[in-house]
Design a protein around this motif. Structure first.
Motif, PDB file in Angstrom:
ATOM      1  N   GLN A 181     -13.683 -23.415  -8.864  1.00 11.11           N
ATOM      2  CA  GLN A 181     -12.387 -23.027  -8.336  1.00 11.11           C
ATOM      3  C   GLN A 181     -12.235 -23.496  -6.891  1.00 11.11           C
ATOM      4  OE1 GLN A 181      -9.794 -20.896 -10.054  1.00 11.11           O
ATOM      5  NE2 GLN A 181     -10.923 -22.099 -11.555  1.00 11.11           N
ATOM      6  N   TYR A 182     -11.061 -23.993  -6.586  1.00 12.32           N
ATOM      7  CA  TYR A 182     -10.770 -24.422  -5.222  1.00 12.32           C
ATOM      8  C   TYR A 182     -10.566 -23.207  -4.309  1.00 12.32           C
ATOM      9  CZ  TYR A 182     -10.079 -29.468  -5.808  1.00 12.32           C
ATOM     10  OH  TYR A 182     -10.266 -30.816  -5.994  1.00 12.32           O
ATOM     11  N   ASN A 183     -10.897 -23.392  -3.058  1.00  6.30           N
ATOM     12  CA  ASN A 183     -10.528 -22.442  -2.020  1.00  6.30           C
ATOM     13  C   ASN A 183     -10.153 -23.241  -0.792  1.00  6.30           C
ATOM     14  OD1 ASN A 183     -10.772 -19.350  -2.483  1.00  6.30           O
ATOM     15  ND2 ASN A 183     -12.430 -20.231  -3.702  1.00  6.30           N
ATOM     16  N   VAL A 207      -6.784 -27.039   3.887  1.00  3.11           N
ATOM     17  CA  VAL A 207      -7.110 -27.990   2.823  1.00  3.11           C
ATOM     18  C   VAL A 207      -7.771 -27.234   1.674  1.00  3.11           C
ATOM     19  CG1 VAL A 207      -8.549 -29.956   2.165  1.00  3.11           C
ATOM     20  CG2 VAL A 207      -7.368 -29.965   4.374  1.00  3.11           C
ATOM     21  N   ALA A 208      -7.266 -27.465   0.469  1.00  4.48           N
ATOM     22  CA  ALA A 208      -7.845 -26.853  -0.732  1.00  4.48           C
ATOM     23  C   ALA A 208      -8.746 -27.868  -1.422  1.00  4.48           C
ATOM     24  CB  ALA A 208      -6.728 -26.401  -1.681  1.00  4.48           C
ATOM     25  N   PHE A 209     -10.014 -27.532  -1.507  1.00  6.25           N
ATOM     26  CA  PHE A 209     -11.021 -28.392  -2.139  1.00  6.25           C
ATOM     27  C   PHE A 209     -12.062 -27.511  -2.821  1.00  6.25           C
ATOM     28  CE2 PHE A 209     -10.881 -32.271   0.959  1.00  6.25           C
ATOM     29  CZ  PHE A 209     -10.106 -32.992   0.070  1.00  6.25           C
ATOM     30  N   ALA A 210     -12.857 -28.130  -3.675  1.00  2.91           N
ATOM     31  CA  ALA A 210     -14.104 -27.525  -4.103  1.00  2.91           C
ATOM     32  C   ALA A 210     -15.138 -27.779  -2.994  1.00  2.91           C
ATOM     33  CB  ALA A 210     -14.570 -28.141  -5.417  1.00  2.91           C
ATOM     34  N   GLN A 211     -16.240 -27.056  -3.070  1.00  2.00           N
ATOM     35  CA  GLN A 211     -17.209 -27.101  -1.965  1.00  2.00           C
ATOM     36  C   GLN A 211     -17.721 -28.498  -1.662  1.00  2.00           C
ATOM     37  OE1 GLN A 211     -16.985 -24.767  -4.319  1.00  2.00           O
ATOM     38  NE2 GLN A 211     -17.855 -22.811  -3.677  1.00  2.00           N
ATOM     39  N   HIS A 212     -18.062 -29.260  -2.701  1.00  3.57           N
ATOM     40  CA  HIS A 212     -18.649 -30.582  -2.458  1.00  3.57           C
ATOM     41  C   HIS A 212     -17.700 -31.468  -1.655  1.00  3.57           C
ATOM     42  CE1 HIS A 212     -15.989 -31.957  -5.702  1.00  3.57           C
ATOM     43  NE2 HIS A 212     -16.136 -33.142  -5.162  1.00  3.57           N
ATOM     44  N   ALA A 213     -16.382 -31.317  -1.904  1.00  5.56           N
ATOM     45  CA  ALA A 213     -15.409 -32.165  -1.223  1.00  5.56           C
ATOM     46  C   ALA A 213     -15.219 -31.741   0.236  1.00  5.56           C
ATOM     47  CB  ALA A 213     -14.079 -32.129  -1.963  1.00  5.56           C
ATOM     48  N   HIS A 214     -15.339 -30.447   0.515  1.00  4.70           N
ATOM     49  CA  HIS A 214     -15.288 -30.011   1.916  1.00  4.70           C
ATOM     50  C   HIS A 214     -16.460 -30.612   2.694  1.00  4.70           C
ATOM     51  CE1 HIS A 214     -11.871 -27.365   1.856  1.00  4.70           C
ATOM     52  NE2 HIS A 214     -12.354 -26.612   0.897  1.00  4.70           N
ATOM     53  N   GLN A 260     -13.984 -29.012  10.683  1.00  6.40           N
ATOM     54  CA  GLN A 260     -12.854 -28.534  11.475  1.00  6.40           C
ATOM     55  C   GLN A 260     -12.473 -27.092  11.158  1.00  6.40           C
ATOM     56  OE1 GLN A 260      -9.516 -31.243  12.127  1.00  6.40           O
ATOM     57  NE2 GLN A 260     -10.504 -32.706  10.755  1.00  6.40           N
ATOM     58  N   ALA A 261     -13.111 -26.531  10.151  1.00  5.88           N
ATOM     59  CA  ALA A 261     -12.707 -25.222   9.650  1.00  5.88           C
ATOM     60  C   ALA A 261     -13.103 -24.079  10.587  1.00  5.88           C
ATOM     61  CB  ALA A 261     -13.318 -24.980   8.274  1.00  5.88           C
ATOM     62  N   LYS A 262     -12.199 -23.138  10.710  1.00 10.42           N
ATOM     63  CA  LYS A 262     -12.479 -21.886  11.422  1.00 10.42           C
ATOM     64  C   LYS A 262     -12.698 -20.748  10.431  1.00 10.42           C
ATOM     65  CE  LYS A 262     -11.845 -23.758  15.467  1.00 10.42           C
ATOM     66  NZ  LYS A 262     -13.017 -24.033  16.340  1.00 10.42           N
ATOM     67  N   TRP A 263     -12.148 -20.930   9.218  1.00  9.68           N
ATOM     68  CA  TRP A 263     -12.257 -19.877   8.207  1.00  9.68           C
ATOM     69  C   TRP A 263     -12.172 -20.481   6.801  1.00  9.68           C
ATOM     70  CZ3 TRP A 263      -7.776 -19.749   5.295  1.00  9.68           C
ATOM     71  CH2 TRP A 263      -6.625 -20.277   5.901  1.00  9.68           C
ATOM     72  N   TRP A 264     -12.545 -19.682   5.838  1.00  7.98           N
ATOM     73  CA  TRP A 264     -12.635 -20.121   4.441  1.00  7.98           C
ATOM     74  C   TRP A 264     -12.315 -18.947   3.527  1.00  7.98           C
ATOM     75  CZ3 TRP A 264     -13.927 -23.025   0.153  1.00  7.98           C
ATOM     76  CH2 TRP A 264     -14.708 -22.448  -0.842  1.00  7.98           C
ATOM     77  N   THR A 265     -11.430 -19.162   2.541  1.00  3.24           N
ATOM     78  CA  THR A 265     -11.113 -18.097   1.588  1.00  3.24           C
ATOM     79  C   THR A 265     -12.172 -18.081   0.493  1.00  3.24           C
ATOM     80  OG1 THR A 265      -9.683 -19.564   0.291  1.00  3.24           O
ATOM     81  CG2 THR A 265      -8.644 -18.254   2.029  1.00  3.24           C
ATOM     82  N   ALA A 266     -12.957 -17.042   0.437  1.00  2.66           N
ATOM     83  CA  ALA A 266     -14.084 -17.010  -0.498  1.00  2.66           C
ATOM     84  C   ALA A 266     -13.685 -16.592  -1.908  1.00  2.66           C
ATOM     85  CB  ALA A 266     -15.160 -16.063   0.034  1.00  2.66           C
ATOM     86  N   ASN A 267     -12.546 -15.924  -2.055  1.00  6.39           N
ATOM     87  CA  ASN A 267     -12.240 -15.350  -3.372  1.00  6.39           C
ATOM     88  C   ASN A 267     -10.805 -15.580  -3.849  1.00  6.39           C
ATOM     89  OD1 ASN A 267     -11.028 -13.632  -1.473  1.00  6.39           O
ATOM     90  ND2 ASN A 267     -11.327 -11.814  -2.755  1.00  6.39           N
ATOM     91  N   LEU A 268     -10.113 -16.556  -3.254  1.00  8.92           N
ATOM     92  CA  LEU A 268      -8.729 -16.798  -3.671  1.00  8.92           C
ATOM     93  C   LEU A 268      -8.691 -17.366  -5.091  1.00  8.92           C
ATOM     94  CD1 LEU A 268      -5.802 -16.619  -2.747  1.00  8.92           C
ATOM     95  CD2 LEU A 268      -6.032 -18.926  -1.793  1.00  8.92           C
ATOM     96  N   ASN A 269      -9.509 -18.396  -5.344  1.00 11.57           N
ATOM     97  CA  ASN A 269      -9.708 -18.958  -6.691  1.00 11.57           C
ATOM     98  C   ASN A 269      -8.409 -19.225  -7.460  1.00 11.57           C
ATOM     99  OD1 ASN A 269     -12.442 -18.687  -6.169  1.00 11.57           O
ATOM    100  ND2 ASN A 269     -12.641 -16.748  -7.253  1.00 11.57           N
ATOM    101  N   PRO A 270      -7.500 -20.024  -6.911  1.00  5.92           N
ATOM    102  CA  PRO A 270      -6.220 -20.250  -7.589  1.00  5.92           C
ATOM    103  C   PRO A 270      -6.289 -21.211  -8.765  1.00  5.92           C
ATOM    104  CG  PRO A 270      -6.329 -21.560  -5.595  1.00  5.92           C
ATOM    105  CD  PRO A 270      -7.576 -20.721  -5.607  1.00  5.92           C
ATOM    106  N   GLY A 271      -7.368 -21.947  -8.865  1.00  3.34           N
ATOM    107  CA  GLY A 271      -7.490 -22.939  -9.928  1.00  3.34           C
ATOM    108  C   GLY A 271      -8.342 -24.096  -9.443  1.00  3.34           C
TER     109      GLY A 271
END
Length: 336
Positions: free
Chosen positions: A145-147, A203-210, A218-229
């Motif tokens: 799932q992307y976050n 930016v919405a990516f899977a982990q490997h792409a981040h 560049q990230a300051k934060w990350w949504t750990a449980n949004l999981n929109p698809g």
């Protein structure tokens, strides 16, 4: 004696041509750099070459053959024999596969993603759809799932996401749009620059792409449980090239698919382990949305977007409901 020598020379020359004709070399078009997302292709090239004693080789090219959004076009004209693409890059070119990019399908694991992908790839409508591009669906490139990673203040409510500029494609982009965000579908290779220049906030990516595209830097934060698809990125082969393979080479290719997908899943697990370590090292805040906010997101995005997608498919003569039911049936079977 001269006749004998001539016949021997001709036979030797003919044997040489026959040996050369037996050799098969395929070009494989991907993008970016070697990463977890491409490891099944690298492993396939290795195993197929071993099985055929070097007679069937694959050259995996990272951006040297085509742009990411043009891989399906390249397959259609035989510019290369195998390619990877993401359905959300050009949904009108591969509408059937976009069922796998609908938001909040409920797919929780990579193994489940493989199961639903294979079920859709085997559907006659999907095969007919891709055949328009002279493409045969070979195997998935399953992603979790992307976050989203973002700059500025963490966005932990839908209200804070209103107006948010997000790099997101396919159904994920539609989901964010439904809550007032502004999605853009820049290719993955351009995501870092888009984030750096302020074209996007998140930016919405899977982990490997981040990792691969350095958006995590560049990230300051990350949504750990949004999981929109997630996005669905098949590996396809040119139908003419596939059908022209010798029986032995075709068997070597087909029999390798399950092995390399299993290898991909094992390898991707290492990426997920590394992810938490990197978040801590870079002091990236882990944002957990409340259950209420996620429920609101699902209510806004899941059902309406699915119904809209089915209606759009029906209007094109594509069995949208049947494709969606195929996903749900495969998911239930996988969980047994």
């Amino acid at each position: 004696m001269k006749n004998l020598m001539t016949k021997a020379a001709v036979a030797a020359l003919a044997f040489g041509f026959a040996t050369e004709a037996m050799a098969t070399e395929w070009n494989v078009s991907v993008w970016g750099k070697r990463r977890a997302f491409t490891e099944h292709l690298e492993k396939m090239a290795e195993i197929v070459a071993e099985k055929t004693n070097g007679e069937f080789t694959m050259n995996v090219s990272y951006g040297g053959l085509s742009k990411p959004k043009e891989n399906l076009d390249g397959i259609s004209i035989g510019a290369f024999e195998m390619a990877q693409f993401c359905a959300g890059y050009h949904p009108d070119k591969n509408p059937t596969v976009t069922v796998l990019e609908l938001p909040f399908l409920g797919v929780n694991t990579l193994a489940e993603e493989v199961a639903v992908s294979n079920a859709v790839y085997a559907h006659p409508a999907a095969q007919k759809d891709l055949a328009r591009w002279n493409a045969k669906l070979l195997m998935p490139s399953p992603m979790p799932q992307y976050n989203i990673v973002g700059t500025g203040e963490p966005r932990d409510t839908l209200e804070k996401m209103n107006g948010m500029r997000v790099r997101a494609t396919g159904g994920i982009g539609q989901a964010f749009k439904s809550i007032g965000a502004v999605p853009t579908s820049v290719p993955a290779t351009e995501a870092y620059n888009a984030m750096e220049s302020g074209v996007v906030d998140t930016v919405a990516f899977a982990q490997h792409a981040h990792f691969a595209y350095r958006t995590i830097d560049q990230a300051k934060w990350w949504t750990a449980n949004l999981n929109p698809g997630t996005v669905n990125c098949p590996v396809v082969v040119n139908i003419d090239a596939y059908e022209s393979l010798s029986d032995a080479h075709r068997e070597a290719l087909d029999s390798t698919v399950d092995t390399v997908v299993a290898y991909y899943l094992e390898n991707y697990g290492k990426t997920l382990t590394k992810w938490d370590q990197v978040l801590a090292e870079k002091n990236v805040t882990k944002v957990m949305l409340s259950e209420e906010e996620i429920a609101k997101f699902k209510a806004t995005a899941a059902d309406p977007i699915r119904e809209e997608w089915i209606a759009k498919m029906d209007a094109q003569g594509i069995p949208g409901q049947d494709l969606y039911d195929t996903v749900m049936t495969a998911l239930a079977e996988a969980r047994k």
